[in-house]
Motif scaffolding. Sequence first.
Motif, PDB file in Angstrom:
ATOM      1  N   MET A 206       0.822  -1.209   0.000  1.00  0.00           N
ATOM      2  CA  MET A 206       0.000   0.000   0.000  1.00  0.00           C
ATOM      3  C   MET A 206       0.856   1.258   0.000  1.00  0.00           C
ATOM      4  SD  MET A 206      -3.200  -1.145   2.435  1.00  0.00           S
ATOM      5  CE  MET A 206      -2.207  -2.007   3.643  1.00  0.00           C
ATOM      6  N   GLN A 207       2.177   1.048  -0.190  1.00  0.00           N
ATOM      7  CA  GLN A 207       3.141   2.138  -0.338  1.00  0.00           C
ATOM      8  C   GLN A 207       3.238   3.001   0.917  1.00  0.00           C
ATOM      9  OE1 GLN A 207       2.945   4.190  -4.139  1.00  0.00           O
ATOM     10  NE2 GLN A 207       1.864   2.462  -5.072  1.00  0.00           N
ATOM     11  N   ASP A 208       3.166   2.342   2.068  1.00  0.00           N
ATOM     12  CA  ASP A 208       3.349   3.066   3.316  1.00  0.00           C
ATOM     13  C   ASP A 208       4.255   2.254   4.243  1.00  0.00           C
ATOM     14  OD1 ASP A 208       1.850   1.030   4.453  1.00  0.00           O
ATOM     15  OD2 ASP A 208       0.016   2.191   4.577  1.00  0.00           O
ATOM     16  N   ASP A 209       4.595   2.857   5.377  1.00  0.00           N
ATOM     17  CA  ASP A 209       5.410   2.195   6.391  1.00  0.00           C
ATOM     18  C   ASP A 209       4.534   1.864   7.587  1.00  0.00           C
ATOM     19  OD1 ASP A 209       7.646   2.541   4.770  1.00  0.00           O
ATOM     20  OD2 ASP A 209       8.079   4.514   5.631  1.00  0.00           O
ATOM     21  N   HIS A 210       3.409   1.235   7.306  1.00  0.00           N
ATOM     22  CA  HIS A 210       2.390   0.978   8.314  1.00  0.00           C
ATOM     23  C   HIS A 210       2.871  -0.002   9.370  1.00  0.00           C
ATOM     24  CE1 HIS A 210      -1.674   0.910   9.840  1.00  0.00           C
ATOM     25  NE2 HIS A 210      -1.854  -0.359   9.574  1.00  0.00           N
ATOM     26  N   VAL A 211       3.688  -0.980   8.961  1.00  0.00           N
ATOM     27  CA  VAL A 211       4.155  -1.999   9.902  1.00  0.00           C
ATOM     28  C   VAL A 211       5.664  -1.893  10.080  1.00  0.00           C
ATOM     29  CG1 VAL A 211       2.259  -3.569   9.445  1.00  0.00           C
ATOM     30  CG2 VAL A 211       4.316  -3.705   8.054  1.00  0.00           C
ATOM     31  N   ASN A 212       6.155  -2.487  11.150  1.00  0.00           N
ATOM     32  CA  ASN A 212       7.559  -2.315  11.527  1.00  0.00           C
ATOM     33  C   ASN A 212       8.122  -3.553  12.205  1.00  0.00           C
ATOM     34  OD1 ASN A 212       7.812   0.961  11.443  1.00  0.00           O
ATOM     35  ND2 ASN A 212       5.823   0.349  12.258  1.00  0.00           N
ATOM     36  N   MET A 213       9.446  -3.676  12.142  1.00  0.00           N
ATOM     37  CA  MET A 213      10.187  -4.557  13.042  1.00  0.00           C
ATOM     38  C   MET A 213      10.591  -3.710  14.257  1.00  0.00           C
ATOM     39  SD  MET A 213      10.810  -7.798  12.218  1.00  0.00           S
ATOM     40  CE  MET A 213      12.292  -8.107  13.188  1.00  0.00           C
ATOM     41  N   VAL A 214      10.503  -4.284  15.426  1.00  0.00           N
ATOM     42  CA  VAL A 214      10.934  -3.600  16.646  1.00  0.00           C
ATOM     43  C   VAL A 214      11.929  -4.507  17.365  1.00  0.00           C
ATOM     44  CG1 VAL A 214      10.242  -2.532  18.816  1.00  0.00           C
ATOM     45  CG2 VAL A 214       8.703  -2.452  16.854  1.00  0.00           C
ATOM     46  N   PHE A 215      13.088  -3.941  17.698  1.00  0.00           N
ATOM     47  CA  PHE A 215      14.144  -4.691  18.381  1.00  0.00           C
ATOM     48  C   PHE A 215      14.315  -4.145  19.801  1.00  0.00           C
ATOM     49  CE2 PHE A 215      14.973  -4.817  13.854  1.00  0.00           C
ATOM     50  CZ  PHE A 215      15.230  -6.170  13.623  1.00  0.00           C
ATOM     51  N   TYR A 216      14.559  -5.050  20.736  1.00  0.00           N
ATOM     52  CA  TYR A 216      14.697  -4.710  22.151  1.00  0.00           C
ATOM     53  C   TYR A 216      16.076  -5.169  22.630  1.00  0.00           C
ATOM     54  CZ  TYR A 216       9.643  -4.762  21.445  1.00  0.00           C
ATOM     55  OH  TYR A 216       8.388  -4.569  20.935  1.00  0.00           O
ATOM     56  N   ASP A 217      16.864  -4.232  23.094  1.00  0.00           N
ATOM     57  CA  ASP A 217      18.217  -4.525  23.562  1.00  0.00           C
ATOM     58  C   ASP A 217      18.348  -4.037  25.004  1.00  0.00           C
ATOM     59  OD1 ASP A 217      20.906  -5.044  23.886  1.00  0.00           O
ATOM     60  OD2 ASP A 217      21.597  -3.500  22.491  1.00  0.00           O
ATOM     61  N   ASP A 218      18.189  -4.969  25.941  1.00  0.00           N
ATOM     62  CA  ASP A 218      18.234  -4.638  27.380  1.00  0.00           C
ATOM     63  C   ASP A 218      17.288  -3.491  27.725  1.00  0.00           C
ATOM     64  OD1 ASP A 218      20.064  -6.623  27.979  1.00  0.00           O
ATOM     65  OD2 ASP A 218      21.809  -5.321  27.740  1.00  0.00           O
ATOM     66  N   VAL A 219      16.060  -3.606  27.267  1.00  0.00           N
ATOM     67  CA  VAL A 219      15.031  -2.601  27.549  1.00  0.00           C
ATOM     68  C   VAL A 219      14.473  -2.858  28.948  1.00  0.00           C
ATOM     69  CG1 VAL A 219      12.792  -1.682  26.849  1.00  0.00           C
ATOM     70  CG2 VAL A 219      14.477  -2.358  25.107  1.00  0.00           C
TER      71      VAL A 219
END
Length: 392
Positions: A206-219
Motif C-alpha cells: 500500500m506504499q506506506d510504512d504501516h508496519v515495523n520490526m521492533v528490536f529490544y536490547d536490554d530494555v
Amino acid sequence: MDLHYSEADREFRARARAWLTANVPDAPRPAHGPAAAQFDRDWQRKLFDHGWAGIAWPQEFGGLGLSGLQQVIWYEELARANAPHHINTMYVALMHAGPTLIARGTTEQKAFHLPRILNGDALWCQGFSEPNAGSDLAALKARGVIDGDSIVVNGAKMWTTDAQHADFQELLIRTGPDSERHKGLTWIICDMTTPGIEIKPIRTMMQDDHVNMVFYDDVRIPLSNVVGEVDKGWSTALATLSFERGLGFIGDQLELYERVCRAIELAENTLLENGQRAIECGSIAQRLASIKADTIAIRSMTLADIAETDRTGEPGPKGSMMKLMVTSTHKALSEVVGEIMGWDFLEFNGDRAAHPWTYDYLWSWVFSISGGTNEIQREITADRVLGLPKGR
C-alpha cells in the motif's frame, strides 16, 4: 438484547447524525506518516471534547457506557457520514489496550492510561507477533528477565503496526525460565521512548510504512507495568485478542453495508467496455445482491455478539466467526468492484482518498492476516465454538 428502537435510541441516532454531519473533517486523512497520526489524534480529541469518546467503555472509566444497540447505531452513523475510519493509529489504544486495562489492569494503570487514550494523547501499538511467532503466537521467544523492580527485555517483534508513532506498546514476552508455549508469558506495558528500542519500518504494497520490526536490547521496564500476573500473561493476551476479534471489528462489520451500497451506486453509473451499465450485467448484479445479503447477516451476527458481551463482560470466541465472515465478504466486494472499474481499478499511488476502492482491495488481503489469519480463525471456531476434536 431488545432489537426494537426505543425513543431514546431514535433520539441518540438523530443526535449522532447531526453531530457527525457538522463535524466530520472536510479534508481527507493523510495517506500515512506523522501527518496521518496527528490527524487521528485530532479526531479523537474532537470526539473527546464533544462527549463522543469511548462509546463502549464504562462510564466509571470515562466512556459513554452505551448499550450494545446504541453502539451499533453509532457505527452505522459513522459509516453513513463517511467519518474517519476507526481502524487508524488510535485503534490499538481504543480497541485493545483500553479494554484490556479496564478488564485486567491495576487501579494505578487505569488512572494513568485510560484518560490519555480517550483524549487522543496516547497512541499504542501491539508487540505480540515475532518473525517465527505470528499465527502461532505461543511460540514467541522475546524474553524478559526480572531484575529487582524491573523486567529487562531482549528480542524482536514483527508486523508492529504504527510503532513509529506509538507512545506505548502492549508487549507480550516470555519471562518463565525454560517455559514453553502458553506458560511463562507476561503482558506488560512498554513505554516506546525507553532506551534500547529500535524501530525499522517495513514498506508495504500500500506504499506506506504501516508496519515495523521492533528490536529490544536490554530494555528495562518497571514491574509495575505488568498487566495481570507475571508468567500468566496468556490469559491477559486472550482477553486482548477477544476484544480485537469481537468488538474491535464492529466498525468494519457495519461499514460493509455502506460500502455495498456505494458499490451498487458505482455499478449503476459505470459503463462496461461493451457499453452496458455494470448493474445490468447479470453476474455483477447477482454477486452484489449476494454480498449485500451477507452484510445484513453480518449485522445480525454483530448484534448477537454484542448481546453476549453485555451478558459476560468480555467478547467470546464467536468473534472469530465474525472476523472470518467479514474478511471473506470484504474481499468478495473488492473483487466485484475491480470488475466494475476495469483498468481504473489498478491505478494506485498510496493515497487512499484518491483511490479508495483499490486501497480497500489491498487492505482486504491485510485483513485476512491481521488479528489472526483466516486459518487461525477457523481453528478457534472449530475448537472453542464447535468443540470439535483437535486434528493430529
